[in-house]
Design an enzyme around this catalytic site. Structure first.
Site, short mmCIF file in Angstrom:
data_model
loop_
_atom_site.label_atom_id
_atom_site.label_comp_id
_atom_site.label_asym_id
_atom_site.label_seq_id
_atom_site.Cartn_x
_atom_site.Cartn_y
_atom_site.Cartn_z
N ARG A 196 -50.61 -18.69 11.09
CA ARG A 196 -49.23 -19.17 10.94
C ARG A 196 -48.79 -20.06 12.10
NH1 ARG A 196 -49.18 -14.16 8.45
NH2 ARG A 196 -48.59 -13.13 10.38
N GLU A 220 -53.66 -2.19 19.59
CA GLU A 220 -53.36 -0.76 19.62
C GLU A 220 -54.67 0.04 19.47
OE1 GLU A 220 -50.34 0.23 16.84
OE2 GLU A 220 -50.24 2.32 17.52
P1 AMP Z 1 -48.51 -9.93 18.91
O1 AMP Z 1 -49.84 -10.37 19.43
O2 AMP Z 1 -48.34 -8.44 18.89
O3 AMP Z 1 -47.36 -10.63 19.60
O4 AMP Z 1 -48.47 -10.33 17.38
C1 AMP Z 1 -48.19 -11.63 17.02
C2 AMP Z 1 -49.00 -12.09 15.83
O5 AMP Z 1 -49.09 -11.11 14.80
C3 AMP Z 1 -48.35 -13.30 15.23
O6 AMP Z 1 -49.36 -14.26 15.00
C4 AMP Z 1 -47.71 -12.83 13.96
O7 AMP Z 1 -47.97 -13.73 12.93
C5 AMP Z 1 -48.33 -11.47 13.67
N1 AMP Z 1 -47.32 -10.40 13.50
C6 AMP Z 1 -47.16 -9.31 14.30
N2 AMP Z 1 -46.17 -8.52 13.86
C7 AMP Z 1 -45.67 -9.13 12.75
C8 AMP Z 1 -44.60 -8.81 11.84
N3 AMP Z 1 -43.84 -7.72 11.98
N4 AMP Z 1 -44.36 -9.67 10.84
C9 AMP Z 1 -45.11 -10.78 10.69
N5 AMP Z 1 -46.11 -11.13 11.50
C10 AMP Z 1 -46.41 -10.31 12.52
#
Ligand code: AMP
Length: 171
Positions: free
Chosen positions: A57, A94
């Site tokens: 995305r 996690e």
């Molecule tokens: P993080 O590495 O934990 O910041 O997760 C970010 C990535 O995971 C991004 O590329 C988002 O597209 C996806 N992501 C994580 N949580 C969500 C959520 N609640 N809804 C949609 N996409 C998420």
């Protein structure tokens, strides 16, 4: 234009307890998509060289943003997807670890790079992108995202970088 109204929230996807923020309802709406990209562009520094974004995305917003600002775009991908020589960063999830790669010749020393994704959750993905930029001798000019899940404290993980987001949810 309230961007939040255009984002579809699906509870329990892909796993129980996750409140999934679906940006496809935003990107399909021409006005909302334009408003989001224009606002991301407004949050970028005046002076930078390149946009990068993680799959998949990050590509949606990253390429549009790069086009709007007259910059190039380089993808950040999971292992095994990029055809030329790569550098990589592994980061903790996690459960287990994940790895992201970028082409070794994507960034020249001293380049100022804007990193874009749809959403900041824990910040792990974007922190890995920052490390890829720095590994290649680049400088992170800003980290920008459409959505930020504030309770997950991604901004703390990204401390020291300029972080911008357009729409906030707690989780
Ligand atoms: P993080 O590495 O934990 O910041 O997760 C970010 C990535 O995971 C991004 O590329 C988002 O597209 C996806 N992501 C994580 N949580 C969500 C959520 N609640 N809804 C949609 N996409 C998420």
């Amino acid at each position: 234009m309230e961007l939040k109204d255009k984002i579809r929230v699906i509870e329990g996807f892909p796993n129980e307890g996750i409140s999934f923020k679906d940006v496809t309802t935003l990107t399909k709406d021409p006005e909302a998509f334009k408003a989001a990209v224009d606002e991301l562009a407004a949050r970028c520094p005046k002076d930078f060289d390149l946009v990068i974004g993680p799959e998949s995305r990050g590509f949606l917003f990253g390429t549009a943003l790069a086009y709007k600002l007259g910059k190039g775009f380089e993808p950040v991908r999971k292992p095994g997807k990029l055809p030329a020589e790569t550098v990589e960063v592994s980061y903790a999830l996690e459960y287990g670890t994940d790895t992201l790669q970028i082409h070794k010749d994507a960034i020249e020393k001293g380049m100022k790079v804007v990193i874009v994704d749809d959403l900041i959750a824990t910040g792990g993905t974007l922190q890995a992108c920052c490390k890829l930029v720095e590994q290649l001798g680049g400088e992170v000019a800003a980290v920008v995202a459409v959505i930020e899940l504030t309770d997950l404290k991604g901004r703390e993980l990204l401390k020291g970088y300029k972080v911008e987001s357009l729409v906030e949810y707690p989780v």
